[in-house]
Design a protein around this motif. Structure first.
Motif, PDB file in Angstrom:
ATOM      1  N   UNK A   1     -18.760  11.456  -3.443  1.00  0.00           N
ATOM      2  CA  UNK A   1     -19.489  10.358  -2.805  1.00  0.00           C
ATOM      3  C   UNK A   1     -19.471   9.116  -3.697  1.00  0.00           C
ATOM      4  N   UNK A   2     -19.658   9.324  -4.993  1.00  0.00           N
ATOM      5  CA  UNK A   2     -19.680   8.203  -5.937  1.00  0.00           C
ATOM      6  C   UNK A   2     -18.324   7.526  -6.020  1.00  0.00           C
ATOM      7  N   UNK A   3     -17.290   8.347  -6.141  1.00  0.00           N
ATOM      8  CA  UNK A   3     -15.939   7.788  -6.258  1.00  0.00           C
ATOM      9  C   UNK A   3     -15.570   6.984  -5.014  1.00  0.00           C
ATOM     10  N   UNK A   4     -15.883   7.561  -3.865  1.00  0.00           N
ATOM     11  CA  UNK A   4     -15.568   6.836  -2.629  1.00  0.00           C
ATOM     12  C   UNK A   4     -16.317   5.516  -2.570  1.00  0.00           C
ATOM     13  N   UNK A   5     -17.600   5.558  -2.967  1.00  0.00           N
ATOM     14  CA  UNK A   5     -18.403   4.327  -2.912  1.00  0.00           C
ATOM     15  C   UNK A   5     -17.916   3.306  -3.935  1.00  0.00           C
ATOM     16  N   UNK A   6     -17.244   3.777  -4.983  1.00  0.00           N
ATOM     17  CA  UNK A   6     -16.795   2.859  -6.030  1.00  0.00           C
ATOM     18  C   UNK A   6     -15.721   1.911  -5.512  1.00  0.00           C
ATOM     19  N   UNK A   7     -15.114   2.249  -4.387  1.00  0.00           N
ATOM     20  CA  UNK A   7     -14.068   1.392  -3.839  1.00  0.00           C
ATOM     21  C   UNK A   7     -14.634   0.090  -3.272  1.00  0.00           C
ATOM     22  N   UNK A   8     -15.909   0.078  -2.945  1.00  0.00           N
ATOM     23  CA  UNK A   8     -16.520  -1.102  -2.327  1.00  0.00           C
ATOM     24  C   UNK A   8     -16.389  -2.343  -3.200  1.00  0.00           C
ATOM     25  N   UNK A   9     -16.842  -2.206  -4.444  1.00  0.00           N
ATOM     26  CA  UNK A   9     -16.864  -3.394  -5.292  1.00  0.00           C
ATOM     27  C   UNK A   9     -16.440  -3.082  -6.724  1.00  0.00           C
ATOM     28  N   UNK A  10     -16.087  -1.851  -6.980  1.00  0.00           N
ATOM     29  CA  UNK A  10     -15.678  -1.479  -8.331  1.00  0.00           C
ATOM     30  C   UNK A  10     -16.781  -1.681  -9.356  1.00  0.00           C
ATOM     31  N   UNK A  11     -18.038  -1.558  -8.914  1.00  0.00           N
ATOM     32  CA  UNK A  11     -19.138  -1.821  -9.849  1.00  0.00           C
ATOM     33  C   UNK A  11     -19.983  -0.589 -10.149  1.00  0.00           C
ATOM     34  N   UNK A  12     -19.494   0.600  -9.766  1.00  0.00           N
ATOM     35  CA  UNK A  12     -20.266   1.818 -10.032  1.00  0.00           C
ATOM     36  C   UNK A  12     -19.874   2.424 -11.376  1.00  0.00           C
ATOM     37  N   UNK A  13     -20.894   2.842 -12.132  1.00  0.00           N
ATOM     38  CA  UNK A  13     -20.664   3.551 -13.383  1.00  0.00           C
ATOM     39  C   UNK A  13     -21.278   4.934 -13.241  1.00  0.00           C
ATOM     40  N   UNK A  14     -20.593   5.936 -13.746  1.00  0.00           N
ATOM     41  CA  UNK A  14     -21.099   7.301 -13.635  1.00  0.00           C
ATOM     42  C   UNK A  14     -21.758   7.694 -14.950  1.00  0.00           C
ATOM     43  N   UNK A  15     -22.905   8.359 -14.854  1.00  0.00           N
ATOM     44  CA  UNK A  15     -23.619   8.719 -16.077  1.00  0.00           C
ATOM     45  C   UNK A  15     -24.079  10.169 -16.009  1.00  0.00           C
ATOM     46  N   UNK A  16     -23.730  10.953 -17.030  1.00  0.00           N
ATOM     47  CA  UNK A  16     -24.081  12.371 -17.056  1.00  0.00           C
ATOM     48  C   UNK A  16     -25.323  12.593 -17.908  1.00  0.00           C
ATOM     49  N   UNK A  17     -26.328  13.249 -17.341  1.00  0.00           N
ATOM     50  CA  UNK A  17     -27.558  13.467 -18.101  1.00  0.00           C
ATOM     51  C   UNK A  17     -27.512  14.741 -18.951  1.00  0.00           C
ATOM     52  N   UNK A  18     -28.350  14.785 -19.953  1.00  0.00           N
ATOM     53  CA  UNK A  18     -28.593  15.975 -20.777  1.00  0.00           C
ATOM     54  C   UNK A  18     -27.324  16.601 -21.376  1.00  0.00           C
TER      55      UNK A  18
END
Lengths: 117, 608
Positions: free
Chosen positions: B385-402
């Motif tokens: 879902x995140x990767x697909x949404x990243x195509x919109x504006x290229x402004x998504x960053x992924x962050x892994x917790x813990x």
């Protein structure tokens, strides 16, 4: 499930709740069409309100059914009680002088995903 | 010293900052006595029907008035009120009530209650509990309104709150919460709920001071009691003495004047007086908060908590609904960055999907990234879902917790690459350069920071967990809560180590824990060379203001000194002194008794 069976079960249910159901008779046959709930939030309260608004514009009796449960499409409580999340399959049926118009108006709602994503 | 003997202090969770002083308004539900009697004669039946119809009309008009007064960003909520209007006229309520009056000759109030009971049964068999509950709440809200009008008693309704008051309730329903108006509602106190409950979110976005989780508040506070609510510390003072009143009234005044003044500059970049630029971003958990984030000058979203979407539901959210959510968020924030944290939940919160585990210590259990790597499908769905949404504006960053070490990074990276390959194969577009970051909140991650930094694009320090795990305390445990010391020298060294490792590897470091939103820690975090501050939107104007007024050079010198200190209290004192000298107005306005993190009221209570 065949539509006929569905209508019978629906009748049982509707009787319990005191809601009139839609039966085909010789004078005016009931029209039924199947739809999928395609907006991501499903039929939530605000969408239910839209359905009721549209259905109430017509004289025809309109009813929405999901599996063996049917709801009067002119009652918001009834529609909300169906609980149709994203992907649910529902049958909409209408009977009366303007049944065709009612059904196509509701079809438009379902097909445009109630104006939602 | 408390002069007035009847004064009483209770505590809850500070849910929305600010100070409210005013009369208490108790919002009660279902407490109206319902008379029941039989109607005699056609005449009285006809009259009762008329009375019922008039009540419905009045309720309809009331709803219309509320609807019109709702702010435009809550237009969705306005449509919910429309739903309530329709429920009023629904045959199962309207026709049924009339039928009871006509056929069974019951009085109108009882007729409504009977119709309601029947209407609610419609929802009792539903599989989705949350959905059923909120629909029943809608029906109840409508019924309550009509019954109150019939009883000639409508004053406990929020829309009848004509003068400003502090609302006291066991809990606020979503319908209540959306009726809150900043002008008339001075403050909110609820007995249940946390800082992420619906009430808290709405209160924060409207800037209404609120305290939630104040046990027995509705019992201890009487209607029209004069009360003080401190939405930052969670302190509630009932019938305050003169000293307290004067103290809080002054603070309230100062806070308002000061906030007004600094908010004028909150859109300016977060740059120190000597030209050092840092980021100032917002932590949010629902898309609705974007308005508040932007209004307060957020330059991006530094932490989007994705748990909200997974909790309180029967089935796992599907990829499509996650995608829509992330897509909308990215689109609304573009071109500013949006940092999405992958699911950060414990197994205890996921009971509907995964087997209940016997976990004696859930904080050290199967949670967060561990849970995602265990139930890979959940993780994959979210990544897709995140990767697909990243195509919109290229402004998504992924962050892994813990993240605890390299193993998890490798494993998560592998899955991430698999999903990327899968999307490429299906020709689904995504941002190939989507930044991949790690949260540093475990001591082992700090120790490994130099190596982790080689594998990721950014760090974000979750100070809340880092403090708890490194000092080894649970801050909700009252016996050791005093040990929760953000300025513990050990914690500061950990932050420094993390920053150094990141900068050596050429990647930026953000802080997204509560420390970042605490203005008093601004000089320390600046001096530790943090690149970006991410916080609750309402904290932004103050933090930005202090960043703009700080000199990077001075902060670095100050931190050098601080890092040589041996205890948290020593550091706290140095920080207070420094801030008092550099930013007297900030210090004076917000925390005159900040030293040792004990607000005045608490001190007084323990000292009396």
């Amino acid at each position: 499930m065949p539509v006929a069976n569905m209508l019978i079960e629906r009748r049982t249910f509707a009787k319990e709740r005191g809601t009139d159901l839609i039966q085909s008779d010789e004078e005016s046959p009931a029209l039924t069409q199947e739809f999928m709930v395609a907006n991501r939030m499903g039929i939530h309260a605000r969408v239910a309100a839209q359905i009721v608004k549209v259905a109430s514009r017509f004289n025809a009796e309109v009813c929405i059914a999901k599996s063996d449960v049917a709801a009067n499409a002119k009652s918001i409580l009834d529609v909300m009680s169906l609980f149709c999340p994203y992907g649910s399959k529902v049958f909409v049926s209408a009977r009366g002088p303007d049944a065709t118009e009612a059904l196509s108006a509701l079809a438009a709602l379902f097909q445009t995903k109630f104006g939602e994503p | 010293m408390i002069n007035d003997r009847s004064s009483l202090t209770i505590r809850g969770i500070g849910a929305a900052p600010g100070i409210a002083i005013g009369k208490a308004f108790l919002l009660e539900r279902g407490q109206i006595p319902v008379p029941r009697y039989r109607l005699f004669g056609e005449q009285s039946v006809a009259e009762e029907c008329k009375r019922f119809e008039a009540a419905v009309k009045e309720a309809e008009a009331d709803l219309e008035t509320i609807k019109k007064s709702i702010r435009s960003e809550f237009s969705d909520h306005a449509r919910l009120l429309e739903v309530q209007q329709m429920i009023l006229r629904d045959p199962s309520i309207y026709d049924e009530s009339l039928r009871y009056i006509r056929e069974e000759r019951t009085n109108a109030q009882l007729a409504v209650i009977k119709a309601l009971r029947k209407a609610k049964e419609l929802f009792s068999g539903l599989s989705n509990d949350e959905y059923a509950k909120s629909r029943i709440a809608d029906v109840d809200a409508v019924g309550d309104r009509v019954v109150r009008i019939l009883a000639g008693q409508s004053r406990s309704d929020l829309d009848h709150l004509r003068e400003g008051a502090v609302i006291i309730a066991h809990d606020l329903s979503p319908a209540d919460a959306i009726q809150l108006q900043a002008g008339r509602t001075l403050g909110i106190v609820t007995e249940i709920g946390g800082s992420f409950s619906h009430t808290s979110i709405v209160a924060r976005s409207l800037g209404i001071p609120a305290v939630t989780g104040a046990e027995h508040a509705a019992r201890l506070i009487a209607e029209n009691d004069f009360i003080i609510v401190d939405g930052r510390t969670g302190v509630i003072i009932i019938n305050p003495g003169e000293t307290e009143l004067e103290f809080y009234a002054n603070r309230q005044d100062e806070i308002q004047t000061y906030l007004k003044q600094i908010s004028r500059h909150s859109h300016l970049p977060a740059q120190t007086s000597d030209g050092h630029r840092v980021g100032a971003e917002a932590n949010i958990e629902a898309i609705e908060e974007i308005v508040a984030a932007k209004d307060n000058g957020a330059e991006g979203i530094g932490l989007y908590r994705t748990e909200f979407f997974f909790m309180n539901r029967v089935e796992l959210p599907d990829e499509e609904s996650l995608y829509r959510d992330y897509h909308d968020l990215a689109e609304l924030m573009a071109p500013s960055p949006v940092t999405i944290r992958t699911l950060d939940l414990g197994a205890d919160k996921l009971t509907s999907w995964c087997p209940t585990l016997e976990e004696p210590n859930p904080a050290l259990g199967l949670r967060s990234i561990r849970l995602c790597l265990h139930y890979k499908e959940i993780f994959k769905t979210q990544l897709r879902a995140m990767l697909r949404a990243s195509a919109v504006a290229g402004n998504i960053r992924l962050m892994l917790p813990l993240i605890s070490g390299m193993g998890e990074i490798f494993e998560a990276r592998k899955i991430f690459r698999e999903i990327q390959a899968e999307l490429t194969k299906k020709r689904i577009p995504f941002d190939k350069n989507m930044p991949f970051g790690a949260m540093i909140e475990l001591p082992s991650a700090v120790a490994m920071a130099d190596l982790i930094a080689q594998e990721v694009d950014f760090f974000s320090i979750g100070t809340n967990d880092l403090i708890q795990y490194s000092i080894g305390i649970d801050r909700s445990n009252e016996h050791v809560a005093y040990l929760y010391e953000p300025l513990h020298p050990g914690v500061l060294r950990f932050i420094k180590q993390t920053v150094d490792a990141a900068h050596d590897a050429g990647i930026p470091v953000a802080v997204c824990g509560e420390m970042a939103g605490e203005p008093l820690y601004v000089p320390i975090l600046l001096g530790l060379k943090i690149n970006s501050f991410s916080m609750n939107p309402v904290a932004l104007p103050r933090v930005k203001n202090l960043i703009r007024r700080s000199s990077m050079k001075e902060c670095c010198r100050f931190v050098e000194k601080v890092l040589r200190m041996r205890t948290a209290s020593e550091i706290e004192e140095a920080v207070s002194k420094m801030v008092m000298k550099k930013f007297p107005e900030e210090f004076h306005v917000f925390d005159p008794n900040w030293i040792g993190n004990t607000p005045l009221a608490a001190k007084k209570k323990s000292g009396s």
